[in-house]
Design an enzyme around this catalytic site. Structure first.
Site, mmCIF file in Angstrom:
data_model
loop_
_atom_site.group_PDB
_atom_site.id
_atom_site.type_symbol
_atom_site.label_atom_id
_atom_site.label_comp_id
_atom_site.label_asym_id
_atom_site.label_seq_id
_atom_site.Cartn_x
_atom_site.Cartn_y
_atom_site.Cartn_z
ATOM 1 N N ASP A 1 -2.296 -18.746 1.067
ATOM 2 C CA ASP A 1 -3.271 -19.481 0.246
ATOM 3 C C ASP A 1 -3.960 -20.550 1.092
ATOM 4 O O ASP A 1 -5.179 -20.742 1.027
ATOM 5 C CB ASP A 1 -2.624 -20.067 -1.018
ATOM 6 C CG ASP A 1 -1.271 -20.708 -0.770
ATOM 7 O OD1 ASP A 1 -0.759 -20.626 0.376
ATOM 8 O OD2 ASP A 1 -0.712 -21.313 -1.705
ATOM 9 N N LYS B 1 3.677 -15.535 2.997
ATOM 10 C CA LYS B 1 3.972 -16.272 1.766
ATOM 11 C C LYS B 1 5.498 -16.430 1.721
ATOM 12 O O LYS B 1 6.168 -15.990 0.781
ATOM 13 C CB LYS B 1 3.416 -15.486 0.566
ATOM 14 C CG LYS B 1 3.424 -16.233 -0.750
ATOM 15 C CD LYS B 1 2.377 -17.324 -0.837
ATOM 16 C CE LYS B 1 2.557 -18.133 -2.131
ATOM 17 N NZ LYS B 1 1.717 -19.336 -2.162
ATOM 18 N N TYR C 1 0.816 -1.208 0.000
ATOM 19 C CA TYR C 1 0.000 0.000 0.000
ATOM 20 C C TYR C 1 0.856 1.268 0.000
ATOM 21 O O TYR C 1 0.427 2.304 -0.478
ATOM 22 C CB TYR C 1 -0.907 0.032 1.233
ATOM 23 C CG TYR C 1 -2.189 -0.743 1.089
ATOM 24 C CD1 TYR C 1 -2.178 -2.121 0.933
ATOM 25 C CD2 TYR C 1 -3.418 -0.093 1.135
ATOM 26 C CE1 TYR C 1 -3.355 -2.828 0.825
ATOM 27 C CE2 TYR C 1 -4.596 -0.796 1.021
ATOM 28 C CZ TYR C 1 -4.562 -2.165 0.872
ATOM 29 O OH TYR C 1 -5.739 -2.865 0.766
ATOM 30 N N ASP D 1 -6.079 -7.307 4.192
ATOM 31 C CA ASP D 1 -7.230 -6.693 3.517
ATOM 32 C C ASP D 1 -8.108 -7.784 2.916
ATOM 33 O O ASP D 1 -9.329 -7.791 3.102
ATOM 34 C CB ASP D 1 -6.724 -5.752 2.419
ATOM 35 C CG ASP D 1 -7.865 -5.118 1.651
ATOM 36 O OD1 ASP D 1 -8.794 -4.623 2.295
ATOM 37 O OD2 ASP D 1 -7.826 -5.140 0.398
ATOM 38 N N ASP E 1 -11.975 -9.506 4.538
ATOM 39 C CA ASP E 1 -13.257 -9.502 3.811
ATOM 40 C C ASP E 1 -13.795 -10.927 3.726
ATOM 41 O O ASP E 1 -14.993 -11.169 3.903
ATOM 42 C CB ASP E 1 -13.089 -8.939 2.387
ATOM 43 C CG ASP E 1 -13.554 -7.497 2.283
ATOM 44 O OD1 ASP E 1 -13.373 -6.758 3.274
ATOM 45 O OD2 ASP E 1 -14.097 -7.114 1.231
HETATM 46 C C1 IPM Z 1 -10.290 -1.604 4.020
HETATM 47 C C2 IPM Z 1 -10.600 -1.063 2.639
HETATM 48 C C3 IPM Z 1 -9.471 -0.118 2.239
HETATM 49 C C4 IPM Z 1 -8.185 -0.921 2.172
HETATM 50 C C5 IPM Z 1 -9.718 0.640 0.911
HETATM 51 C C6 IPM Z 1 -11.003 1.426 0.952
HETATM 52 C C7 IPM Z 1 -8.553 1.509 0.526
HETATM 53 O O1 IPM Z 1 -10.777 -2.080 1.732
HETATM 54 O O2 IPM Z 1 -10.206 -0.816 4.973
HETATM 55 O O3 IPM Z 1 -10.161 -2.821 4.151
HETATM 56 O O4 IPM Z 1 -7.876 -1.535 1.133
HETATM 57 O O5 IPM Z 1 -7.450 -0.950 3.155
HETATM 58 MG MG MG Z 2 -10.694 -4.038 2.568
#
Ligand code: IPM
Ligand code: MG
Length: 357
Positions: A222, A190, A142, A246, A250
């Protein structure tokens, strides 16, 4: 105590869920005799529209001056659909993370007993899953430089960089968290391919013997992606670098049945920040239908991790659990029952706290 918060509602449903979170914060402060003051500030698309900057200097100062930051969400369809836009809401978020030094993002995944059936995974698989993802938040791909395009535009590059200090800092925090929980730590990397992952693993192997009460294990990313949905109960604290975190968080968020239930804490050098993980949900903005519980649970994390007030945090979590028991929930959790509005759920939770002995 005297409590001084920075309140950043942001975009989309941010302002609506923040309103409910503040109701709950006020109810808690009343109950525990804390005096509350807060300042609101702009961040995200609304800040671009107002002042041309997604993270204005004034907002940064308000955050720096606060005991903790409550943050709603950022993002808007206007920018998502315009890849050419020079200034983007997400840039504000990344700048905020970097300049506030928010290095550790804690994302707990828990399954509320009477909502387990809402998970797309089988109920018996997710029932009692309870783990904490610790995502490094200010390093890796990032923020690594160089990042960009070649002159002819046909080659693009990102750089993944981690220093020993960055890795040590977050691993130490992860060991501490594991100590306060079930004493198991999984480092996800990894290391069979990436140099940065090998540094992470090397540092973890140095720290593990100094934390003999913690069972430390190592897992390739993975494999972790698979294990998370195959056997989520095996995890206690999972620690990993920025991009892996990240993606995996999710994935992990679906275990609980609704993204609208998951809070997060970003532990920082200068201050700490608390936000739901679901984002700005622009389709629901202004409709009073979004689930405020992740934002309210983020207030619980603020009390626990930002202010070291565990009783306050516990009471908020009990109130949220009670709202689900009573089926006072928004449409994402209602199933075939009646769906309550955002503000009805917030009112109910705040009232429950006020009435609790
Ligand atoms: C998160 C989001 C952010 C990230 C985006 C909005 C930049 O997906 O907070 O997980 O990738 O960190
Ligand atoms: Mg995210």
């Amino acid at each position: 105590m005297k409590l001084n918060l920075a309140v950043l509602p942001g975009d989309g449903i941010g302002p609506e869920i923040m309103r409910e979170a503040l109701k709950v914060t006020k109810a808690i402060c009343k109950k525990f005799n804390h005096s509350l003051s807060y300042k609101e500030a702009l961040v995200g698309a609304c800040a671009i529209d107002a002042v041309g900057d997604p993270y204005p200097a004034e907002t940064h100062q308000i955050c720096l001056d606060s005991d903790a930051v409550l943050f709603g969400a950022i993002g808007s369809l206007k920018f998502d659909n315009d890849p050419q836009a020079k200034v983007r809401p997400e840039q504000g978020l990344l700048r905020m993370r970097k300049t506030l030094g928010l290095y550790a993002n804690l994302r707990p995944v828990t399954v509320f007993p009477n909502r387990a059936h809402l998970s797309p995974l089988r109920e018996e698989l997710v029932k009692d899953a309870d783990f904490m993802c610790v995502r490094e938040l200010t390093g890796g791909l990032y923020f690594g430089r160089p990042q960009g395009r070649s002159e002819d535009g046909n080659t693009a590059y990102d750089t993944c960089i981690y220093t020993r200090e960055e890795v040590e800092r977050i691993l130490n925090l992860a060991f501490e968290l594991a100590r306060s929980r079930r004493k198991k730590l999984t480092l996800v990397d990894k290391a069979n391919v990436l140099a940065t992952s090998r540094l992470w693993r090397e540092v973890a192997q140095e720290l593990a013997p100094r934390n003999p009460d913690i069972e430390t294990e190592y897992m390739f990313v993975d494999n972790a992606a698979m294990q998370l949905i195959q056997n989520p109960r095996r995890f206690d604290v999972l620690v990993t670098e920025n991009l892996f975190g990240d993606i995996l968080t999710d994935e992990a968020s679906v275990i609980s049945g609704s993204m609208g239930l998951l809070p997060s804490a970003s532990i920082g050098v200068h201050t700490s920040l608390f936000e739901p993980i679901h984002g700005s949900y622009p389709q629901a903005a202004g409709k009073n239908i979004a689930n405020p519980l992740a934002m309210i649970l983020s207030v619980a994390m603020l009390f626990e991790y930002g202010l070291d007030k565990k009783d306050e945090a516990e009471l908020i979590r009990r109130a949220v659990a009670a709202s689900m028991e009573a089926k006072v929930v928004t449409e994402d959790l209602a199933g075939t029952d009646r769906a309550y509005s955002t503000s009805e759920v917030g009112d109910w939770v705040a009232a429950w706290i006020e009435e609790e002995e």
